[in-house]
Write an enzyme that holds these catalytic residues in place. Structure first.
Site: not given
Ligand SMILES: [Zn+2]
Lengths: 162, 350
Positions: B29, B81, B113, B200, B202, B235, B240, B244, B267, B297
């Site tokens: 989807d 990177e 990043c 998760r 991340t 960043h 999303k 947040r 991204n 990261s």
């Protein structure tokens, strides 16, 4: 082309480095050490100075290539054009960032920096100038919510779950 | 005179693909995926574009806009990177291509990043110490997610270049502060084509903790709160996470309006926060306060407390394209063309 030969040509491939005759003002690309326009060729030798082209010009003529040169298979069909630079010299180069049917004689272009070819997967990568339209031809906006609309004003279904 | 931003330029390749189109190929989807990530389309580089060409385009724009003599550049760093070579710097090619060689120091930075924001900090130090006149910091990536992986819906290409100097500063750097820990949220081993991620993991302990802590500590040190900033840039690995984290910190949608570019171009990794900042500067007037928080990261965050100056009103940004054009325009391609452009089709050996 050997790594060494390509490297020696770096100034002109990277920066459009040509030469200019300070006597008559003629610009040459690739650079020349003698000015054929001046009556005294010998005198012109000391009058030639390095000169960097701006990269601005317009398409003088062009062709659409369907039978790719080695290393260009991924870009077929692509456009190769003669570009009349504003400084005078006529350059040959690929025109990118445009579909072939959008190219026309007189199209204003500007030099752009791109990969020219790679010596296989392990070899050196060659870079240099190509040309792109100085102004993008209008294209239809891509799908999705238009940019710059604050999230709160966007349709609810476009909002990410918080 | 303090070191600050004196010029900038951004570049995003012209091709776009939608999550819907990616999902169509993998029986997923895609539309729902795009909405969940708040990514409506992502940029795709042409076969002849890479981190070197994108960095060069962005820097050429910055140099023309700021009327900066490339021979006055004393340091040039490219954070990425996706450097085209494992060994051979991106920075030397870019320096040569803009005519900055040979009297400068150059290097490639890597920190997932946030290599581009780390490069800005390094330039601020060198310029501030009076060792160089101009320092160039570039953040660019052409990253890829493995076919069918969640990252494939967002990983895109683009970059931005910032010139740091002391004269004609358009944006002052009031403070920069970092928050760094050893966190295994995302990595790519030498020789691997696609990155791995901790699923998760991340989220909370990585992105959210570092960005939130770094932003809070920066505002605490500056004696500011979210209401003191006209713009905020985070960043943005998707559309999303920054929304947040912004809400958690107390920033409004309006403050994030120009700094959030990932929904329209995907991204761009090392380019993401920097393209967001470029878009903010495109829209900002003099005297506007900006908070930018990068994230890489591994993991770390670099925050910048910024303020535009009167010089921004005299700055001629007409050369090159404003970021808004990259957000609004683009040529949509199918997954097949995308796969061809990104070298995902096995051609066999001649
Ligand atoms: Zn002459």
């Amino acid at each position: 082309m050997s790594v060494a030969r390509f490297w020696r040509e770096t100034p002109r491939r990277y920066n459009l480095g040509g030469s200019k005759c300070t006597t008559c003002g003629t610009v040459y690309f690739p650079p020349r050490s003698v000015c054929p326009e001046c009556t005294s060729h010998r005198q012109s030798i000391e009058k030639m100075v390095p000169f960097q082209l701006s990269g601005d010009g317009e398409v003088l003529s062009y062709t659409v290539v369907h039978d790719a040169a080695e290393g260009f298979e991924m870009q077929v069909p692509y456009v190769v054009a003669l570009v009349q630079t504003v400084e005078g010299p006529v350059l040959t180069g690929q025109v990118v960032n445009i579909e072939p049917d959008g190219v026309r004689i007189g199209l204003k272009v500007r030099a752009t920096f791109r990969k020219l070819r790679e010596e296989g997967k392990a070899g050196v990568i060659h870079y240099g100038y190509k040309f792109a339209p100085a102004e993008d031809p209008p294209v239809r906006p891509p799908a999705g919510r238009p940019a710059g609309v604050p999230v709160s004003e966007a349709p609810a279904r476009d909002r990410a779950p918080a | 005179m303090e070191a600050g931003i004196v010029s900038y330029g951004a570049y995003v390749p012209r091709y776009r693909i939608t999550p819907t189109e990616i999902g169509r190929v993998w029986g997923a989807d895609g539309e729902g995926m795009g909405q969940g990530l708040n990514v409506h389309r992502k940029s795709v580089p042409a076969p002849d574009e890479d981190t070197i060409t994108i960095s060069t385009e962005a820097l050429r724009t910055a140099l023309v806009r700021g009327a900066i003599d490339p021979q006055q550049i004393g340091a040039l760093y490219v954070g990425s990177e996706s450097h085209p070579y494992a060994v051979k710097p991106t920075a030397t090619v870019v320096a040569q291509a803009v005519g900055a060689t040979p009297n400068l120091t150059a290097a490639d930075f890597e920190f997932a990043c946030k290599a581009g924001t780390a490069a800005i900090q390094t330039c601020l130090g060198l310029v501030g110490a009076g060792m160089i006149r101009y320092g160039v910091a570039i953040g660019t990536d052409t990253s890829q997610g493995a076919p069918g992986d969640a990252l494939e819906y967002s990983a895109s290409a683009g970059g931005a270049a910032f010139v740091v100097g002391r004269e004609r500063v358009i944006c002052r750097v009031l403070r920069t502060l970092s928050y760094t820990t050893d966190t295994p949220d995302f990595w790519r081993r030498e020789g691997q084509k696609y990155p791995s991620h901790g699923g998760r993991f991340t989220g909370e302990p990585a992105y959210f903790r570092h960005v939130t802590e770094c932003a809070r500590r920066t505002m605490e040190a500056s004696g500011t709160s979210p209401k003191d900033y006209r713009h905020v840039v985070f960043h943005q690995p998707n559309g999303k996470f920054p929304q947040r984290v912004g809400k958690q910190l107390g920033f409004s949608d309006d403050q994030m309006r120009y700094g959030l570019v990932t929904p329209y171009i995907g991204n761009t990794y090392s380019g993401a926060a920097l393209i967001g900042l470029a878009n903010v500067l495109d829209h900002a007037g003099p005297g506007e306060r900006i908070l930018m928080v990068g994230y890489g990261s591994g993991a770390g965050s670099d925050a910048f407390d910024l303020e535009t100056t009167d010089e921004l009103g005299r700055y001629d940004a007409s050369f090159g394209r404003p970021v808004q054009e990259y957000l609004d325009q683009g040529v949509e391609i199918s997954y097949a063309v995308y796969a061809k452009f990104r070298g995902k089709i096995h051609m066999g050996e001649a």
